[in-house]
Each structure stands twice: as structure tokens, then as C-alpha cells.
Design an enzyme around this catalytic site. Structure first.
Site, PDB file in Angstrom:
ATOM      1  N   GLY A 244       0.816  -1.203   0.000  1.00  0.00           N
ATOM      2  CA  GLY A 244       0.000   0.000   0.000  1.00  0.00           C
ATOM      3  C   GLY A 244       0.850   1.254   0.000  1.00  0.00           C
ATOM      4  N   SER A 245       0.330   2.304   0.595  1.00  0.00           N
ATOM      5  CA  SER A 245       0.999   3.600   0.592  1.00  0.00           C
ATOM      6  C   SER A 245       2.175   3.604   1.556  1.00  0.00           C
ATOM      7  CB  SER A 245       0.010   4.697   0.990  1.00  0.00           C
ATOM      8  OG  SER A 245      -0.357   4.560   2.357  1.00  0.00           O
ATOM      9  N   GLY A 249       2.561   1.881   5.275  1.00  0.00           N
ATOM     10  CA  GLY A 249       3.681   0.990   5.559  1.00  0.00           C
ATOM     11  C   GLY A 249       4.514   1.461   6.728  1.00  0.00           C
ATOM     12  N   GLU A 266       5.735  -3.596   0.832  1.00  0.00           N
ATOM     13  CA  GLU A 266       5.776  -3.222  -0.582  1.00  0.00           C
ATOM     14  C   GLU A 266       4.947  -1.951  -0.729  1.00  0.00           C
ATOM     15  OE1 GLU A 266       7.610  -4.455  -2.745  1.00  0.00           O
ATOM     16  OE2 GLU A 266       8.111  -6.475  -2.089  1.00  0.00           O
ATOM     17  N   CYS A 300       1.945   0.208  -8.703  1.00  0.00           N
ATOM     18  CA  CYS A 300       3.114   0.717  -7.982  1.00  0.00           C
ATOM     19  C   CYS A 300       4.312   0.800  -8.920  1.00  0.00           C
ATOM     20  CB  CYS A 300       3.427  -0.146  -6.774  1.00  0.00           C
ATOM     21  SG  CYS A 300       3.573  -1.907  -7.127  1.00  0.00           S
TER      22      CYS A 300
END
Length: 514
Positions: A244-245, A249, A266, A300
Site C-alpha cells: 500500500g501507501s 507501511g 511493498e 506501484c
């Protein structure tokens, strides 16, 4: 389309909604918790309702997982691989319908939706072979009649928090490897795309039940950020894999570290392609355009920056403008369309805000980006992709906007281009387009790209499952999918065995008791 999706879910055996969680073939609701209606960004129609899990249900799912782990870890790894093989076969049977569901719920093109299911199938195949290759080492000992071994054991419970842009594929990268390593999984999908996850759980639950695998090997929990916080702070979950963002994270990483747990992160990407004067533009242009508009710029690994040599700048701009004029935007389930909608209206607003910020920072619009209106665009989530010439690495270029905005930057020397490429806080994917061997090797050297993925003559987007996937800096540093990523899901143990009649100490130390 909604009726087709609901018919598919009903055929899989989906119980009445709203759903809060599942242990495999058992499904649960949570009384009194918020109910959310999920709308498709494709046409704005409601797919169905889900209910966020309460803490009591979450705790019961964790307990069920703990019980299942005791049995699952005792099953030999190749036998666990056989279960994963059967899951892959079942995914093959449902690829068309599941791919359509992914496309309709998330908004990516039908080809990409099917491709995401294919990634799930591929990682199952990869994991099956890996289940017979979880190798340790034999290490020479300095002591006579001793040997040292290194082996790997399962961690236990693996929590997986996935993002909306890949509703199922990235989860499967984690789950397939975690399963063959002997772990059990608890999955919290994005609250924006829960029905793709529910469909996967229905498919997997049936396979597990048919093979007498205990409930809890694969658990699903529906929730929001609060549910994610439960998982991150839960000492019973050995590893949290979160996609995610960067802000998400950072929060997860700190919480997991405080309890001395393991995390695999990630996070964001701000990926660039360098176009060298030695590039074959006819060969690489498809990769450039797909990288920038594929999944409506919501990968991403999407290409966000194009770093172009001065000598090619005008010709590249012309080719880009022509290519963008040919793009077809519309219902992603119609295969002639190249790009579908953003995930929701909030994403469309962020798209507009970033364009205005770029203009304020000196950007020049080369291809206008706007929210589309009219027939076929009623959901308010469709936008036309935008190209902006930027004078330098300004603040808007430094951030990741999850939308089809491509920033163009100029360079003169390769060192300058690499400095621009590396000059952001994210470090996921990167590419250089060149036919020059020296440039290629330099880009891949320690002085070149600082990203976890560095490509030559292909775009930044479209990783294969055979290679480890992940990035550096604010991208999180985790690695998923291929290569030796399986080691993340296991604990390493060093063993020393004395098969002699004496007990000598290491380093020549003497400790005589007589």
C-alpha cells in the site's frame, strides 16, 4: 454486468451478504459493525455489501489459524505443494469469470484482470516446484567429529494486507509461498475491492475442504484501517506482509517492530524510464505508453517520469502525443479499450489536484488531463491521461500520484539522467531504453539505478513471478514472489551435531572439570 458477477459468486457458493470473515468454507458476519456497499468504478453500480469485522470475530479467526497451523506444519512440504497445485488448477477453471470480477470491481482492463488471475496460477506453479526445494546448508565445523547444518522452519501465522490496485495477485504471491513453507494465512483485502477476495476464498475453501485440510489454513477478514492495526499489533502473527501507501507501511512497520515481529513492506513507487540517444524507439515505445497508462496509472510500477535526452526530446514528445491521441478510454471489459476508470471519485480528484500543483510549479501541459463526462463515464471515475513537461525535480514530481500523469524531464549526460532517476524517495522500478552495451551495464552497476528492479529496453511495469519483486528506500525493502523470497516466510535455524566421543569447545577453549 453486476448480474453476471453475482451469478458467478453465487455459483461459487457465496453465502448471503454482508460478509465479515471466513476460515475457509465457514463464513461469518459481525453484528452491529459498519456495513459498506461496494460500487464498481466502471458504471457506478452496486456489486454488494460487506460488513467490517469486529474484534471478537477477528480473534476467533486468529485462534482458528493457530489451531490449523499445528496440523498444517506437520504435512510434508511436497504434500502441501500438492494442495497448492490443486488451488492453481481451480483458478484455471475460473480464470475468465474471476478476471472479469477483478476488472469490474477495480476498473482495470479485462486483459489485465485475466492477467492478474494468471499471475495467481503462475505463482501456484512456482510454489509447487519450490515445495521440493526448500534447501538448507551443510557447513564445515572447526571441531573434530562435528557437523553444522542450516535448516528452515515455518513462522506460523502470516498476515497479508493487500491493496486495491491488485486485488488478488499480490496476495497470492505471499499466500502460495507461505503455504508451501508450512504457514497459515490471514488475509485482509482492500476495503475497496473485497469481492475479488471473497471469490478467491470461496475457490480455495472448496479445495481445502475436498482435501480434508483443517479450517483456518486460509482465513479472510473484511475490515478497514482499524483491522489492519489489529493485525500489525497482534503478537500471534509472526509476519505481516503489507502492500500500500508509504504512510500505511510506515505505521505498520513501526507497530510490528515494537513487538519484535517481522514485516514485509511493498509500498510506493515513483518510477522512471531513461530514453537514451541510442534507444530504438520503435521497439520500446509500447512499453513506455503501457507503463504510463496501464491500470490507469494505478500500479506501484507505473511509469511516472520520462527522462529524455535533449537530442530526442522533440521527437519523443511528438510520438507520445500521437500515441495518446489513439488511446481508447471506456468500459474496461470491452477489450478494444486501453484504459478504464480510476478506483473512485477521490482518486479522480487527486488526479486533478496534482495537475494543478504541477502547473503551479512551472509545468507545461503537453497532453491535457481531465475528468471525463457523458455517456459511459457516469461513475465520475474516468479521466484522460496527462503529459506534463516539468522544469526539474519539483515537489509534485517527487510524490507518487496514483493516476495516469506522466512527467517529462530533459537530460544531457547519463550521469545526470541517473541522478534524476535516483533523486526521489521511492526506489521500486526503473528502466533505460538503449542499444548501447556500456550504458546498459552502467545502469545496472552499483553506480546506476538504486531501485529494486532495473530493466533494459522494457518498461517499468509488468514483473514476472520468477524474479524477486520489491524495492528500496520508501518502497519498503521487501521482496515477494520469485527467487529466494520464500526465506522471508520461514525462520532459520543453525544446528551443530557432535557424533564423536569427546566434547571439544569452539575456538580452542578448554574447560576441564577434573
Amino acid at each position: 454486468m453486476t448480474e453476471n458477477i453475482l451469478s458467478f459468486l453465487k455459483a461459487l457458493g457465496m453465502p448471503p451478504t454482508p460478509i465479515s470473515g471466513s476460515t475457509g468454507s465457514e463464513w461469518f458476519g459481525s453484528s452491529g459493525m459498519p456495513i459498506k456497499t461496494i460500487h464498481s468504478p466502471v458504471d457506478g453500480m452496486a456489486i454488494g455489501t460487506v460488513q467490517f469485522s469486529d474484534k471478537t470475530l477477528y480473534d476467533s479467526l486468529v485462534q482458528k489459524s493457530e489451531e490449523a497451523f499445528i496440523t498444517w506444519r506437520k504435512i510434508p512440504a511436497p504434500a502441501r505443494g500438492e494442495i497448492v497445485r490443486k488451488i492453481g488448477l481451480s483458478l484455471r477453471e475460473h480464470k475468465e469469470n474471476l478476471g472479469a470480477l477483478v476488472s469490474y470491481e477495480m476498473g482495470k482492463s479485462l486483459q489485465e484482470g485475466k492477467g492478474e488471475v494468471q499471475e495467481m496460477i503462475d505463482i501456484c506453479d512456482f510454489a509447487v516446484g519450490l515445495s521440493r526445494q526448500l534447501y538448507g546448508k551443510t557447513i564445515p565445523s572447526e571441531r573434530p567429529n562435528h557437523k553444522m547444518l542450516e535448516q528452515y522452519h515455518p513462522l506460523g501465522l502470516v498476515g497479508i494486507i493487500s491493496a486495491f490496485n491488485f486485488p488478488v495477485a499480490v496476495w497470492s504471491w505471499n499466500a502460495a509461498l507461505a503455504w508451501i513453507c508450512g504457514n497459515v494465512c490471514i488475509w485482509k483485502p482492500s476495503e475497496k475491492t473485497p469481492f475479488s477476495a471473497i471469490a478467491c476464498q470461496l475457490i480455495i475453501g472448496r479445495v481445502l475442504a475436498e482435501n480434508q485440510i483443517p479450517e483456518g489454513v486460509s482465513c479472510l477478514v473484511i475490515g478497514d484501517r482499524e483491522t489492519g492495526k489489529w493485525m500489525a499489533s497482534d503478537e500471534k502473527i509472526a509476519l505481516i506482509s503489507a502492500t500500500g501507501s508509504v504512510s500505511m507501511g510506515r505505521s505498520v512497520g513501526v507497530t510490528v517492530a515494537e513487538r519484535m515481529g517481522k514485516s514485509l513492506l511493498e509500498l510506493g513507487g515513483n518510477n522512471a524510464i531513461i530514453i537514451s540517444p541510442h534507444a530504438d524507439l520503435d521497439k520500446v515505445f509500447t512499453g513506455i505508453v503501457f507503463g504510463s497508462i496501464g491500470t490507469a496509472g494505478q500500479r506501484c510500477t507505473s511509469t511516472r517520469r520520462l527522462i529524455i535526452h535533449n537530442s530526442l526530446y522533440d521527437s519523443v514528445c511528438q510520438k507520445l502525443k500521437k500515441a495518446y491521441s489513439l488511446l481508447k478510454i471506456g468500459n474496461p471489459l470491452e477489450e478494444e479499450n486501453h484504459m478504464g476508470p480510476l478506483i473512485d471519485k477521490e482518486a479522480a480528484q487527486n488526479f486533478q489536484n496534482s495537475i494543478q500543483q504541477a502547473i503551479h510549479e512551472g509545468g507545461t501541459i503537453l497532453v491535457e488531463g481531465r475528468v471525463l463526462e457523458g455517456k459511459g463515464f457516469e461513475s465520475g471515475c474516468y479521466v484522460s491521461p496527462c503529459i506534463i513537461e516539468m522544469p526539474g525535480q519539483s515537489p509534485v514530481v517527487q510524490k507518487e500520484t496514483f493516476a495516469p500523469i506522466l512527467y517529462l524531464l530533459k537530460y544531457e549526460s547519463l550521469d545526470e539522467a541517473i541522478q534524476l532517476q535516483n533523486g526521489v524517495r521511492q526506489g521500486l522500478s526503473s528502466s533505460i531504453m538503449t542499444e548501447n552495451l556500456l550504458e546498459s551495464e552502467y545502469f545496472l552497476s552499483a553506480e546506476g539505478s538504486d531501485c529494486g528492479i532495473a530493466n533494459i529496453n522494457i518498461g517499468t511495469s509488468g514483473a514476472e513471478i520468477g524474479g524477486a519483486f520489491g524495492g528500496e528506500k520508501e518502497t519498503g525493502g521487501g521482496r515477494e514472489s520469485g527467487s529466494d523470497s520464500w526465506k522471508v516466510y520461514m525462520r532459520r535455524q543453525t544446528n551443530t551435531i557432535n557424533y564423536g566421543k569427546a566434547l571439544p569447545l569452539a575456538q580452542g577453549i578448554r574447560f576441564d572439570l577434573e
